[in-house]
Write a protein that holds these residues in place. Structure first.
Motif, PDB file in Angstrom:
ATOM      1  N   LEU A   1       1.082  -1.301  -0.075  1.00  0.00           N
ATOM      2  CA  LEU A   1      -0.439   0.144  -0.133  1.00  0.00           C
ATOM      3  C   LEU A   1       1.060   0.936   0.117  1.00  0.00           C
ATOM      4  CD1 LEU A   1      -2.822  -1.218   2.242  1.00  0.00           C
ATOM      5  CD2 LEU A   1      -3.491  -0.866   0.055  1.00  0.00           C
ATOM      6  N   GLY A   2       2.223   1.186  -0.006  1.00  0.00           N
ATOM      7  CA  GLY A   2       2.980   2.172   0.029  1.00  0.00           C
ATOM      8  C   GLY A   2       3.330   2.862   1.225  1.00  0.00           C
ATOM      9  N   GLU A   3       2.518   2.389   2.433  1.00  0.00           N
ATOM     10  CA  GLU A   3       2.877   3.385   3.933  1.00  0.00           C
ATOM     11  C   GLU A   3       3.869   3.204   4.164  1.00  0.00           C
ATOM     12  OE1 GLU A   3      -0.177   4.641   4.842  1.00  0.00           O
ATOM     13  OE2 GLU A   3      -1.062   3.816   3.043  1.00  0.00           O
ATOM     14  N   LEU A   4       4.949   2.502   4.124  1.00  0.00           N
ATOM     15  CA  LEU A   4       6.120   2.859   4.389  1.00  0.00           C
ATOM     16  C   LEU A   4       7.506   3.616   3.323  1.00  0.00           C
ATOM     17  CD1 LEU A   4       7.048  -1.293   5.729  1.00  0.00           C
ATOM     18  CD2 LEU A   4       6.608   1.130   7.212  1.00  0.00           C
ATOM     19  N   ASN A   5       7.162   3.141   1.858  1.00  0.00           N
ATOM     20  CA  ASN A   5       7.817   4.201   1.103  1.00  0.00           C
ATOM     21  C   ASN A   5       7.119   3.740  -0.240  1.00  0.00           C
ATOM     22  OD1 ASN A   5       7.692   1.595   0.477  1.00  0.00           O
ATOM     23  ND2 ASN A   5       9.785   1.032   0.311  1.00  0.00           N
ATOM     24  N   GLY A   6       7.118   5.888  -0.813  1.00  0.00           N
ATOM     25  CA  GLY A   6       6.075   5.761  -1.944  1.00  0.00           C
ATOM     26  C   GLY A   6       5.853   6.279  -1.451  1.00  0.00           C
ATOM     27  N   GLU A   7       4.630   7.279  -2.255  1.00  0.00           N
ATOM     28  CA  GLU A   7       3.568   7.107  -2.524  1.00  0.00           C
ATOM     29  C   GLU A   7       2.400   6.550  -1.705  1.00  0.00           C
ATOM     30  OE1 GLU A   7      -0.117   9.025  -4.912  1.00  0.00           O
ATOM     31  OE2 GLU A   7       1.580   9.021  -6.051  1.00  0.00           O
ATOM     32  N   ALA A   8       1.264   6.621  -0.874  1.00  0.00           N
ATOM     33  CA  ALA A   8       0.980   5.540   0.497  1.00  0.00           C
ATOM     34  C   ALA A   8      -0.674   5.825  -0.822  1.00  0.00           C
ATOM     35  CB  ALA A   8       0.781   6.458   1.127  1.00  0.00           C
ATOM     36  N   PHE A   9      -1.183   4.596  -0.599  1.00  0.00           N
ATOM     37  CA  PHE A   9      -2.170   4.810  -1.033  1.00  0.00           C
ATOM     38  C   PHE A   9      -4.014   5.427  -0.808  1.00  0.00           C
ATOM     39  CE2 PHE A   9      -6.799   2.205  -1.618  1.00  0.00           C
ATOM     40  CZ  PHE A   9      -6.798   1.507  -3.640  1.00  0.00           C
ATOM     41  N   GLN A  10      -3.433   6.508   0.652  1.00  0.00           N
ATOM     42  CA  GLN A  10      -4.355   6.690   0.840  1.00  0.00           C
ATOM     43  C   GLN A  10      -4.314   8.598   0.300  1.00  0.00           C
ATOM     44  OE1 GLN A  10      -4.035   7.507   4.819  1.00  0.00           O
ATOM     45  NE2 GLN A  10      -5.361   9.553   5.165  1.00  0.00           N
ATOM     46  N   THR A  11      -2.533   8.571  -0.088  1.00  0.00           N
ATOM     47  CA  THR A  11      -2.657   9.631  -0.787  1.00  0.00           C
ATOM     48  C   THR A  11      -3.435   9.460  -2.066  1.00  0.00           C
ATOM     49  OG1 THR A  11      -0.448   9.925  -0.558  1.00  0.00           O
ATOM     50  CG2 THR A  11      -0.839  11.237  -1.651  1.00  0.00           C
ATOM     51  N   THR A  12      -3.555   8.243  -3.243  1.00  0.00           N
ATOM     52  CA  THR A  12      -4.528   8.310  -4.069  1.00  0.00           C
ATOM     53  C   THR A  12      -5.938   8.899  -4.378  1.00  0.00           C
ATOM     54  OG1 THR A  12      -3.003   6.908  -4.962  1.00  0.00           O
ATOM     55  CG2 THR A  12      -4.735   7.297  -6.054  1.00  0.00           C
ATOM     56  N   MET A  13      -6.219   8.378  -2.730  1.00  0.00           N
ATOM     57  CA  MET A  13      -8.381   8.154  -2.481  1.00  0.00           C
ATOM     58  C   MET A  13      -7.806   9.921  -2.081  1.00  0.00           C
ATOM     59  SD  MET A  13      -8.481   4.739  -0.404  1.00  0.00           S
ATOM     60  CE  MET A  13      -8.841   5.538   0.900  1.00  0.00           C
ATOM     61  N   SER A  14      -7.382  10.013  -1.296  1.00  0.00           N
ATOM     62  CA  SER A  14      -7.389  11.214  -0.795  1.00  0.00           C
ATOM     63  C   SER A  14      -7.749  12.126  -1.997  1.00  0.00           C
ATOM     64  CB  SER A  14      -6.139  12.245   0.414  1.00  0.00           C
ATOM     65  OG  SER A  14      -7.058  11.585   1.074  1.00  0.00           O
ATOM     66  N   ASP A  15      -6.513  11.905  -2.475  1.00  0.00           N
ATOM     67  CA  ASP A  15      -6.314  13.035  -4.411  1.00  0.00           C
ATOM     68  C   ASP A  15      -7.812  12.909  -5.097  1.00  0.00           C
ATOM     69  OD1 ASP A  15      -4.259  14.031  -3.472  1.00  0.00           O
ATOM     70  OD2 ASP A  15      -3.026  12.503  -4.943  1.00  0.00           O
ATOM     71  N   LEU A  16      -7.734  11.845  -5.600  1.00  0.00           N
ATOM     72  CA  LEU A  16      -9.420  11.373  -5.966  1.00  0.00           C
ATOM     73  C   LEU A  16     -10.717  12.139  -4.932  1.00  0.00           C
ATOM     74  CD1 LEU A  16     -11.446   9.869  -8.349  1.00  0.00           C
ATOM     75  CD2 LEU A  16     -11.570   8.095  -6.037  1.00  0.00           C
TER      76      LEU A  16
END
Length: 168
Positions: free
Chosen positions: A2-17
Motif C-alpha cells: 500500500l506504499g505506507e512505508l515508502n513511496g506514495e501511500a494508497f491513502q494519498t491516491t484516495m485523498s486526491d480522488l
C-alpha cells in the motif's frame, strides 16, 4: 504494497480522488475539473490493480512455501520411522548402539523443530514418538502425515491432520 512505508501511500491516491470530486462539485461544468476527476479515478484504479496483483503474488508465494513446508515435514516423519526401525534392529540385543543413526535422527528432529513446535519421547526400544503441537505425528511404526486441502476457487492450501478429519 500500500506504499505506507515508502513511496506514495494508497491513502494519498484516495485523498486526491476525493479532492477532485469536491472540486467538481464546486464547478460541475468545468472541463478542467472533469478531466482531473477522470485522471484521479484512473490513478486510483491503476494503483488498486497493482496492489491486487502484488497481494496475489504474495499469497501465491505463501501458498507455495506452505506446500513445501508440509512436504518437508512429512518427509521428515517418514525418515524418522525408517531410522526408528534401523535403530531398533541394531540395538535389539542390547550389545550394539546405533550412534550414527541416532545422530542422524536427532538432526532431523532438530530441523523439524525449526519448522514446528514438537514434543519428542523415546520408548524402551529406542523408537521416538513425535507430536506436533500436541497432535501425534510419529507414533510407533506409523506416521500421521499432514494433508493439504486445495480450495477449488483459489487453489490455496489448507493443512489438516487426516486422522482428525471428518469426511462428507
Amino acid at each position: 504494497l500500500l506504499g505506507e512505508l515508502n513511496g506514495e501511500a494508497f491513502q494519498t491516491t484516495m485523498s486526491d480522488l476525493w479532492t477532485s470530486v469536491q472540486e467538481l462539485a464546486k464547478d460541475p461544468s468545468s472541463s478542467v475539473t472533469q478531466g482531473l476527476l477522470v485522471q484521479r479515478a484512473e490513478e486510483l484504479v491503476e494503483r488498486a490493480v497493482n496492489i491486487y496483483d502484488g497481494m496475489t503474488f504474495y499469497q501465491d508465494n505463501l501458498n507455495i512455501q506452505l506446500k513445501q513446508h508440509v512436504d518437508k515435514i512429512n518427509k521428515y516423519g517418514q525418515q524418522i520411522i525408517e531410522l526408528n526401525e534401523q535403530i531398533r534392529k541394531i540395538e535389539v540385543g542390547g550389545i550394539e548402539h546405533a550412534n550414527d543413526l541416532r545422530d542422524t535422527r536427532n538432526e532431523i528432529l532438530d530441523e523439524l523443530a525449526d519448522l514446528v513446535d514438537i514434543k519428542v519421547t523415546e520408548n524402551v526400544y529406542g523408537d521416538v514418538d513425535v507430536q506436533i503441537e500436541g497432535v501425534d505425528f510419529v507414533k510407533g511404526e506409523r506416521c500421521f502425515q499432514i494433508m493439504l486441502q486445495v480450495d477449488e476457487n483459489t487453489g490455496f492450501y489448507t493443512p489438516f491432520w487426516s486422522q482428525n478429519a471428518t469426511y462428507k
